[in-house]
Scaffold this motif. Structure first.
Motif, PDB file in Angstrom:
ATOM      1  N   ASN C  48      81.347  20.871  99.974  1.00 40.16           N
ATOM      2  CA  ASN C  48      80.528  20.039 100.863  1.00 40.16           C
ATOM      3  C   ASN C  48      81.067  20.051 102.285  1.00 40.16           C
ATOM      4  N   THR C  51      80.123  23.540 103.828  1.00 40.66           N
ATOM      5  CA  THR C  51      78.705  23.709 104.144  1.00 40.66           C
ATOM      6  C   THR C  51      78.182  22.649 105.107  1.00 40.66           C
ATOM      7  N   ILE C  53      77.987  19.337 104.831  1.00 36.52           N
ATOM      8  CA  ILE C  53      77.436  18.072 104.345  1.00 36.52           C
ATOM      9  C   ILE C  53      78.339  16.923 104.792  1.00 36.52           C
ATOM     10  N   TYR C  54      79.648  17.166 104.725  1.00 32.84           N
ATOM     11  CA  TYR C  54      80.617  16.238 105.322  1.00 32.84           C
ATOM     12  C   TYR C  54      81.360  16.978 106.426  1.00 32.84           C
ATOM     13  N   PRO C  73      74.446  21.429 108.462  1.00 31.63           N
ATOM     14  CA  PRO C  73      74.368  22.321 107.301  1.00 31.63           C
ATOM     15  C   PRO C  73      73.415  23.495 107.500  1.00 31.63           C
ATOM     16  N   TYR C  74      72.207  23.239 108.041  1.00 29.89           N
ATOM     17  CA  TYR C  74      71.258  24.350 108.132  1.00 29.89           C
ATOM     18  C   TYR C  74      71.735  25.429 109.098  1.00 29.89           C
ATOM     19  N   VAL C  77      74.243  27.547 107.234  1.00 28.59           N
ATOM     20  CA  VAL C  77      73.532  28.494 106.383  1.00 28.59           C
ATOM     21  C   VAL C  77      73.047  29.670 107.224  1.00 28.59           C
ATOM     22  N   GLN C  78      72.534  29.365 108.398  1.00 25.99           N
ATOM     23  CA  GLN C  78      71.972  30.430 109.242  1.00 25.99           C
ATOM     24  C   GLN C  78      73.036  31.393 109.758  1.00 25.99           C
ATOM     25  N   ARG C  83      75.003  28.508  99.245  1.00 18.66           N
ATOM     26  CA  ARG C  83      75.684  27.918  98.101  1.00 18.66           C
ATOM     27  C   ARG C  83      74.715  27.552  96.992  1.00 18.66           C
ATOM     28  N   PHE C 106      63.947  30.678 107.460  1.00 20.62           N
ATOM     29  CA  PHE C 106      64.576  30.670 108.789  1.00 20.62           C
ATOM     30  C   PHE C 106      64.704  32.068 109.377  1.00 20.62           C
ATOM     31  N   THR C 169      68.797  33.791 101.516  1.00 20.10           N
ATOM     32  CA  THR C 169      69.153  33.465 102.904  1.00 20.10           C
ATOM     33  C   THR C 169      69.974  34.600 103.540  1.00 20.10           C
TER      34      THR C 169
END
Lengths: 303, 330, 256
Positions: C48, C51, C53-54, C73-74, C77-78, C83, C106, C169
């Motif tokens: 987390n 990625t 989230i925290y 987070p997004y 990912v980009q 995950r 995306f 992704t």
């Protein structure tokens, strides 16, 4: 006395806050235990007011003149009416949706609320129009320095305080209170400990509804008129008070309610548009700045 | 292999339009029925636009009629002013369309602002905030003397007619469908399904939530403008919480996420509502009993409760009719 | 060459509780690295944190030498980190195909207007996305399920769907959170060869959390063991498997 922050306004604010507090407690207790914003809660308040209205005439004809006894009996009836309707709504409309998505219950609650309002105004013996509420106890003006207050102000504040002290005792010291706290912490664990969850939830609705019913009586006496839609605005305001204090948190609801009562009284004295809108403005600010409210605890989502 | 794809929805719409128009010309349909059809089409716009916010993107909104109110008041004020300056303007539909669009843009701007709380709030909390916003919008109208305050904005010219409302509803459905059946629409759906997972496949959830509110509010604003110019009135009570709930009932009755459901429910419930109004009045007259119009809302609220208790997925669930859906080629 | 993912002295507190403590890990490109530890040891929290989230209380995370600490987070990912989740997070009311297509979003360029007008550029792109998504479903032996709602798929297939969605992704680093959870021995075998195949065909680096010793020992090239947020051992799988501290953490007081 140019200032709007005078003693008179403070007393008025506390009076409004007391009524909000009684309603807000039901919102917060129900939310704490089943995570439901019970939209119909304001209508339990309305039902309490009508129950008080109807029962007053009966008790008055039986016990003419004994104001104290009549007022006490009327209070009991309004609390019972609010509480029983709340339990019934829970049993018929909310319980079947307990483990469905939360929004289903919320929408159902909106339906229950609309149903109660329109059903009462559709009933011929009640009807949609205002009724003036009788003086259950003779009204007396008391002058306190610069401010003049009626004994009703004192009654509102004292009755609310007594009920809230009773609730604190119930939640802190009794087995039922412990069960309520356990269910609100962790339903599954509470069930494993042998607690009958549905019974506890039912009691929570009963208590919350009865407080709203009592508030209905106090509001009826104070304003003094009742109508089927009388629960909408106080219901929303009390809900906002509960959110302000941190929904699910009992002292928070009371704190939020008094802040709300005072803020609204001061704002109305300043400007009527501000008075109408301040509650929603408070709500939006609280939710954007501190969504858990003043005394609420932060809950982390489990990922 | 080449396939000639018939634009089924276009054909269905043209047929619908031709039938209604013909029946009206032949005096099979009277003005009253046509009025209800017009109202139904306006509710189609309201329901389908709320569906984008609520059904597709999963952001619960209880203030949708607030957006309609913004559209109604802005376009109504504009046309009233223009009419005062130049009384010959009534025949100029171009000006009316511009005023409607202005109302839509104003509503979209409010929707954009209201989209922001949705970034931090979920579920019931968001519902309450949107309700609060809706009530604030209503309170503001109630307190502005220039737009009539509690009396409402009166004397709005009657610009709306069946053709115009029909075209607006048609365009709305095509635009909504094309959004929903695109990569953007799927991004919105993923937020409804699981916001965290959407975030973690690279979807800018913030952007799409605000986008859904903005687009939904724009069309609600158009619908509000059409309504105001149909009944020649914009009144604060038309745009309050209870009215928002009526639109909500439509999308839940039709099936959350299904535009087909929204359309059927908008027609069905508008006609049901009128039918109840007439039926209750007739019953009261016939029996001489004090049966008030409130019973209509009693039935409505029971309907909502029963849908939630016994048919949560609504009429259509999330399914779309073949007429509306675009068949995808492989 | 520097590592693809580099975590430097990462610490994270929940309130007063230290969930991850001074965690450092360098994961080179093209490898399969593992993170193991008993329940509640801070493994998922580590994911987390990576990625986004925290945001870690202390420490820094670098991906391809660029700092990603505190990014949304997004955005992470980009940049190429995908995950899966320990408790599946599938878009259950959408089809398997749509689950994959969403993860392609995306990377698409068509704007809202060209989507509404169905311009040729939009149609081409949609076709391309669909084709690539189908290929991924094929790879995961899910092509027959393309138009099925995800909620109707069995558990094992959902696990594969989630991996396919992560791959859609086009990641450079794939984080797998207990991919073998709930699988039977045969499925575990298949999963292991699948992970190896993914690494080789897609040139992705794999970082996985796992309880399943067979998977960890079978495919991981390097391991780190944490308990109560603290690193207690690291090294090659065989060595770690014999480490007394690891054995105690797993089989000791709180053991199986």
């Amino acid at each position: 006395m140019g200032s709007i922050f005078n003693a008179q306004q403070i007393v008025n604010g506390l009076q409004v806050g007391s009524i909000y507090a009684l309603i807000a407690l039901g919102y917060t207790m129900v939310y704490g235990i089943v995570r439901l914003i019970n939209f119909a809660h304001g209508d339990f308040f309305m039902i309490g007011a009508y129950a008080a209205y109807g029962s007053f005439f009966i008790f008055n004809s039986m016990l003419a003149g004994k104001h104290g006894s009549i007022a006490f009996l009327v209070l009991i009836v309004s609390m019972l009416a609010g509480g029983l309707i709340a339990m019934l709504a829970n049993q018929l409309a909310y319980k079947p949706l307990r483990y469905k998505p939360k929004l289903s219950s919320l929408i159902t609650a909106i339906g229950v609320s609309m149903f109660l309002e329109y059903f009462f105004s559709a009933l011929p013996m009640i009807g949609p129009s205002y009724r003036s509420f009788p003086d259950i106890i003779p009204k007396v003006q008391i002058s306190l320095g610069s401010a003049t207050i009626s004994n009703y102000v004192v009654i509102d504040i004292v009755v609310a305080a007594v009920l809230m002290i009773g609730l604190t005792f119930l939640v802190r010291k009794t087995a039922l209170g412990k069960a309520m706290r356990a269910v609100s912490q962790d339903k599954d664990a509470a069930r494993l400990m042998g607690i009958d969850i549905e019974k506890v939830i039912g009691f929570t609705f009963l208590i919350g509804g009865s407080f709203a019913g009592a508030a209905g009586l106090l509001a009826g006496m104070t304003y003094p008129r009742i109508f089927p839609y009388m629960g909408i605005q106080p219901g929303l305001k009390a809900f906002i008070a509960a959110v302000l204090g941190g929904i699910g948190n009992i002292p928070g609801a009371v704190l939020g309610a008094y802040i709300m009562g005072l803020a609204e009284t001061f704002a109305s004295a300043y400007n009527s548009l501000l008075g109408e809108g301040i509650a929603f403005a408070i709500l939006i600010i609280v939710l954007l700045v501190r969504p858990r409210g003043l005394l609420g605890e932060k809950v982390a989502d489990k990922i | 292999m080449t396939k000639v794809k018939l634009p089924k929805f276009l054909i269905a719409s043209v047929v619908f339009y031709a039938i209604i128009e013909a029946l009206f010309r032949l005096e099979v349909l009277n003005g009253y029925i046509l009025h209800i059809i017009n109202q139904s089409l306006i509710f189609v716009i309201l329901a389908a636009s709320l569906n984008l916010i609520n059904g597709i993107t999963g952001q619960f909104s209880l203030g949708h009629m607030g957006f309609a109110g913004v559209g109604a008041y802005v376009s109504g004020t504009l046309t009233t002013i223009i009419l005062k300056l130049n009384p010959t303007v009534t025949s100029n539909m171009g000006i009316f369309v511009l005023c409607l669009l202005a109302g839509g843009v104003a509503a979209a701007f409010i929707g954009f602002l209201i989209g922001f709380p949705s970034l931090r709030l979920k579920g019931d909390y968001l519902a309450i905030v949107t309700l609060g916003f809706g009530e604030i919008i209503r309170t503001v109208f109630n307190n502005i003397d220039y737009v009539g305050g509690p009396r409402g904005l009166l004397g709005i010219p009657k610009f709306s007619n069946f053709t115009l409302i029909f075209i607006a509803a048609f365009l709305l459905i095509v635009i909504m469908r094309n959004i929903i059946q695109s990569s953007h629409g799927r991004a919105m759906l993923s937020i409804r399904e699981n916001e965290l997972a959407a975030d973690l496949v690279g979807i800018n959830t913030t952007q799409y939530k605000v986008m859904a509110f903005t687009i939904g509010a724009f069309f609600a604003g158009i619908a509000g403008g059409l309504l105001a110019h149909l009944i020649q009135l914009a009144h604060p009570t038309q745009f309050g919480f209870i009215k928002s709930v009526e639109v909500l009932i439509m999308i839940y009755a039709g099936g959350v996420g299904s535009m087909t459901g929204s359309i059927i429910a908008a027609f069905g419930l508008t006609f049901l509502s009128e039918g109840l109004r007439i039926g209750i009045r007739a019953l009261a007259d016939a029996t001489n009993l004090p049966i008030g119009g409130e019973w209509r809302m009693v039935i409505y609220s029971l309907l909502l409760i029963f849908i939630m208790l016994f048919r949560t997925e609504g009429l259509m669930g999330t399914k779309e009719s073949r007429i509306i859906k675009i068949e995808e080629a492989d | 060459m520097s590592a693809l993912l580099s975590i430097k002295n990462m610490t994270h507190y929940f309130g007063g509780l230290r969930a991850v403590s001074n965690f450092s890990y360098d994961i080179p490109q093209g490898t399969i690295y593992g993170l193991i530890g008993p329940n509640g040891s801070g493994k998922t929290t580590t994911f987390n944190l990576i990625t986004g989230i925290y945001t870690p209380t202390e420490g820094k995370i670098f991906f391809q030498d660029k700092e990603i600490t505190g990014m949304k987070p997004y955005k992470i990912v980009q940049t190429g980190v995908a995950r899966t989740f320990q408790n599946l997070r599938i878009f259950s009311n959408l089809t398997a195909l749509d689950n994959i297509r969403i993860a392609r979003h995306f990377n698409t360029r068509s704007g809202l207007v060209s989507s509404v007008l169905r311009l040729p550029s939009f149609m081409n792109e949609e076709r391309q996305v669909k084709k690539e998504s189908r290929e991924l479903l094929d790879l995961m032996h899910l092509s027959s399920r393309a138009n099925e709602l995800a909620k109707n798929l069995p558990y094992g297939e959902l696990r594969r769907l989630e991996i396919a969605r992560a791959l859609a992704t086009k990641p450079k680093l794939l984080l797998l959170d207990e991919p073998a959870a709930g699988m039977n021995p045969k499925e575990v075998e298949e999963l292991m060869s699948l992970i190896l195949r993914i690494r080789n065909e897609f040139k992705v680096t794999v970082f996985l959390i796992e309880h399943h010793m067979q998977v960890v020992m079978g495919i991981c090239e390097y391991l780190k063991v944490i308990d109560f947020g603290e690193t207690i051992a690291e090294g090659l799988p065989e060595a770690v498997g014999k480490d007394p501290k690891v054995l105690e953490a797993y089989l000791g007081k709180r053991g199986a």
